[in-house]
Design an enzyme around this catalytic site. Structure first.
Site, PDB file in Angstrom:
ATOM      1  N   GLU A  55      -2.303  -4.817  -2.151  1.00 23.49           N
ATOM      2  CA  GLU A  55      -1.957  -5.831  -1.156  1.00 23.49           C
ATOM      3  C   GLU A  55      -2.472  -7.231  -1.466  1.00 23.49           C
ATOM      4  OE1 GLU A  55       0.139  -5.522   1.349  1.00 23.49           O
ATOM      5  OE2 GLU A  55       0.312  -3.370   1.777  1.00 23.49           O
ATOM      6  N   ASP A  60      -9.506  -0.441   4.466  1.00 18.90           N
ATOM      7  CA  ASP A  60      -8.326  -1.110   5.017  1.00 18.90           C
ATOM      8  C   ASP A  60      -8.665  -1.659   6.399  1.00 18.90           C
ATOM      9  OD1 ASP A  60      -5.573  -1.726   5.743  1.00 18.90           O
ATOM     10  OD2 ASP A  60      -4.910  -0.088   4.458  1.00 18.90           O
ATOM     11  N   ASP A 112      -2.845   2.954   8.687  1.00 17.18           N
ATOM     12  CA  ASP A 112      -1.651   3.320   7.907  1.00 17.18           C
ATOM     13  C   ASP A 112      -1.227   4.762   8.152  1.00 17.18           C
ATOM     14  OD1 ASP A 112      -1.755   0.782   6.897  1.00 17.18           O
ATOM     15  OD2 ASP A 112      -2.488   1.348   4.916  1.00 17.18           O
ATOM     16  N   HIS A 151      -6.293  -1.433   8.527  1.00 11.76           N
ATOM     17  CA  HIS A 151      -5.356  -0.602   9.284  1.00 11.76           C
ATOM     18  C   HIS A 151      -5.483   0.864   8.867  1.00 11.76           C
ATOM     19  CE1 HIS A 151      -3.710  -4.643   8.406  1.00 11.76           C
ATOM     20  NE2 HIS A 151      -3.416  -4.651   9.701  1.00 11.76           N
ATOM     21  N   HIS A 203       0.803  -1.215   0.000  1.00 14.80           N
ATOM     22  CA  HIS A 203       0.000   0.000   0.000  1.00 14.80           C
ATOM     23  C   HIS A 203       0.841   1.273   0.000  1.00 14.80           C
ATOM     24  CE1 HIS A 203      -4.473   0.967   1.104  1.00 14.80           C
ATOM     25  NE2 HIS A 203      -4.062   1.636   0.037  1.00 14.80           N
ATOM     26  N   HIS A 253       4.668   0.714   4.300  1.00 19.26           N
ATOM     27  CA  HIS A 253       3.275   0.455   3.921  1.00 19.26           C
ATOM     28  C   HIS A 253       2.314   0.747   5.069  1.00 19.26           C
ATOM     29  CE1 HIS A 253       2.591  -4.065   5.201  1.00 19.26           C
ATOM     30  NE2 HIS A 253       3.198  -3.387   6.143  1.00 19.26           N
ATOM     31  N   ASP A 287      -6.853  -6.364   2.519  1.00 14.89           N
ATOM     32  CA  ASP A 287      -7.027  -6.853   3.888  1.00 14.89           C
ATOM     33  C   ASP A 287      -8.172  -6.133   4.604  1.00 14.89           C
ATOM     34  OD1 ASP A 287      -6.055  -4.484   5.145  1.00 14.89           O
ATOM     35  OD2 ASP A 287      -4.038  -5.278   5.351  1.00 14.89           O
ATOM     36  N   ASP A 314      -7.406  -1.634   0.086  1.00 16.25           N
ATOM     37  CA  ASP A 314      -6.475  -2.667   0.534  1.00 16.25           C
ATOM     38  C   ASP A 314      -7.286  -3.939   0.734  1.00 16.25           C
ATOM     39  OD1 ASP A 314      -4.911  -4.390   2.245  1.00 16.25           O
ATOM     40  OD2 ASP A 314      -3.713  -2.659   2.836  1.00 16.25           O
TER      41      ASP A 314
END
Length: 299
Positions: free
Chosen positions: A276, A127, A131, A129, A100, A144, A233, A231
């Site tokens: 990702e 996402d 980030d 997360h 990412h 990332h 994830d 992303d």
């Protein structure tokens, strides 16, 4: 949306994380039928190929608080320049990752294009997360985990200054969706940033339709539209196992599709990242196939 010219750019980068294999993500998405799928919707597709990315095994990661900073800065600068140039004819753009960190480049490119017209952009960041680490807060030094911080002007100059002044996006026009894993060291940054966060609890309580409606309103407030950075994830890892940092309890298959369908219906999406995808961790390319489905839903 009527058929349009869509350009595809691959960024096979795995310098930003510590899970090898994500550099094969762009190839996995193409193998899963991305270009043919977009053409089946009536779009003209122009695949720009991949930007060049150094092999991490041949490089010294350098400062442990921002690993491979010089290399990532170079790749993101090339991505930004390419995005900026290729958006000039009004084409839609899909950027394939890679980790990412590549979004620092893609969003810097769309931001610079808007700035030339005296406009700004918003970002919807899907996402697990946030980030939003910086070299000072990151427990790993993996870039990332830093792209949003860089895009709102908090990070190394080599990343915040790509294609012009910082920030690339105003914090109040950044909206996170699907968050469920935040490093303790970055929590204060997230809370004090001015960005908007919809965790999976909000998705559960409000429903993805209401969350996405509000997210688009916030991202589009006084902007030219939004850049969707997805992303994989962000999706529940039982649905999308082929990612480097899986977290249970993410978006369902249908929530992910509805989010992308609503992005399409808004006619406010400027560009899209799909990041990702890690074939090394995948099962029969299922995550890449889902990634292709989501890109098609958004277009």
């Amino acid at each position: 949306m009527s058929p349009q010219l869509l350009k595809i750019l691959g960024v096979p980068i795995d310098l930003g994380g510590n899970h090898r294999g994500v550099d094969m993500g762009p190839s996995a998405l193409r193998v899963a039928g991305l270009n043919a799928g977009l053409r089946s919707l009536g779009h003209e597709v122009r695949d720009l190929g991949n930007v060049s990315v150094p092999n991490p095994q041949s490089r010294d990661p350098g400062n442990p608080t921002a690993r491979f900073l010089d290399e990532i800065g170079g790749v993101c600068s090339e991505v930004a320049a390419t995005v900026h140039r290729e958006m000039g004819d009004g084409a839609g753009l899909v950027v394939l990752g890679g980790d990412h960190s590549a979004a620092i480049g893609s969003i810097s490119g769309t931001s610079a294009r808007a700035a030339e017209r005296g406009e700004s952009i918003g970002v919807i960041w899907v996402d697990a997360h946030t980030d939003m680490n910086t070299p000072e807060t990151s427990p790993s030094g993996n870039i990332h985990g830093m792209p949003v911080a860089c895009l709102i002007g908090r990070g190394p100059d080599k990343l915040t200054g790509i294609l012009g002044p910082s920030p690339k996006v105003k914090p109040e026009n950044v909206v996170f969706v699907g968050i469920r894993s935040v490093d303790p060291t970055e929590r204060d940054l997230v809370h004090g940033s001015g960005c908007h966060v919809f965790t999976m609890r909000e998705v559960d309580e409000l429903g993805i339709r209401r969350v996405m409606t509000t997210a688009m309103e916030l991202a589009c407030a006084d902007t030219a539209g939004f850049h969707l950075s997805f992303d994989m994830d962000g999706v529940d890892c039982r649905v999308a196992p082929g990612v480097g940092t899986p977290v249970m309890g993410g978006l369902t298959y249908r929530e992910s599709h509805l989010l992308c369908e609503m992005a399409h219906d808004s006619e406010q999406m400027i560009a899209m990242d799909l990041m990702e995808v890690n074939p090394v961790e995948d099962v029969r390319n299922a995550t890449a196939e889902l990634g292709v489905e989501l890109i098609l839903s958004a277009h």
